[in-house]
Design an enzyme around this catalytic site. Structure first.
Site, PDB file in Angstrom:
ATOM      1  N   HIS A   1      55.891  43.546  35.718  1.00 35.02           N
ATOM      2  CA  HIS A   1      55.333  44.768  36.109  1.00 35.02           C
ATOM      3  C   HIS A   1      56.038  45.308  37.378  1.00 35.02           C
ATOM      4  CE1 HIS A   1      53.058  41.561  37.861  1.00 35.02           C
ATOM      5  NE2 HIS A   1      53.144  42.276  39.119  1.00 35.02           N
ATOM      6  N   VAL A   2      56.010  46.487  37.548  1.00 37.00           N
ATOM      7  CA  VAL A   2      56.469  47.215  38.744  1.00 37.00           C
ATOM      8  C   VAL A   2      55.415  46.831  39.951  1.00 37.00           C
ATOM      9  CG1 VAL A   2      57.180  49.483  39.869  1.00 37.00           C
ATOM     10  CG2 VAL A   2      57.478  48.972  37.381  1.00 37.00           C
TER      11      VAL A   2
END
Length: 225
Positions: A135-136
């Site tokens: 994920h970012v």
């Protein structure tokens, strides 16, 4: 968003000394402020998920009470369930996963890939049992995306993500969200689902989008009951 080590200990039913050990020896992210450790809720949830520690839902009730936030099933519907995603290593797998996303024109897929790789460099997003949640780390990068999503990808063959349990990754959940609040919400929903035996059992079978969506909806109903 910040909690003291003593508050984390109380919520997780642990001694404060255990939380301090996690900070000093197990790399639980924390900042020392005026002699007191402060822990970000996002970092706590990510770390706990990666280390197989169940976090009580009440920790996130304030976030989840917002009716505008999507359920896990809604986020999966938006992100899609993809079977047989190819790749021979972490780089090629993540590139192929990014290419599956319905990104807005403002988001450069290659830039998103580099951000995901930078997150992996900080520490593996593998959570054990062949599952990873890339994920970012700064969701604001995707603020132009109309819908928060969770994209579920079954890999063509397992890939080494450096998981703590040593098991190669065969399933990826890629979270994209426009805000930290939504990111925290989706990660907490996913963490809850991964502790549900019914949902995990479906994941351990062959890639079956319809069965997975049904299991996600059942899990959500169980959470509300």
């Amino acid at each position: 968003m910040l909690m003291k080590a003593s508050e984390v200990a109380a919520l997780l039913h642990q001694d404060e000394s255990t939380v301090l050990k996690w900070i000093k020896k197990e790399k639980l992210p924390a900042t020392l402020v005026h002699g007191t450790y402060q822990i970000n809720r996002v970092d706590l949830l990510e770390w706990a998920t990666e280390h197989g520690i169940k976090v009580p839902p009440e920790l996130f009730e304030a976030v989840q009470a917002d009716l505008d936030l999507p359920s896990l099933a809604q986020a999966l519907e938006a992100g899609g369930i993809h079977c047989g995603v190819p790749g021979d290593d972490k780089l090629s797998v993540l590139r192929n996963v990014v290419n599956l996303l319905q990104l807005p024109p403002q988001v450069d897929p290659e830039f998103l890939l580099q951000v995901l790789l930078a997150r992996e460099a900080l520490g593996t997003t593998a959570v054990g049992d062949g599952i990873a949640i890339p994920h970012v780390r700064n969701p604001i990068l995707l603020q132009t995306k109309p819908k928060p999503t969770v994209s579920l990808c079954f890999l063509d063959h397992p890939i080494d993500f450096g998981a703590l349990d040593g098991i190669p990754v065969r399933i990826l959940f890629l979270i994209t969200s426009p805000t930290v609040k939504v990111h925290l919400h989706l990660l907490s929903r996913l963490a809850y689902a991964l502790h549900d035996s019914g949902f995990r059992g479906i994941l351990n079978n062959a890639c079956d989008p319809a069965a997975i969506m049904d299991a996600a909806r059942r899990c959500e109903r169980g959470k509300r009951s």
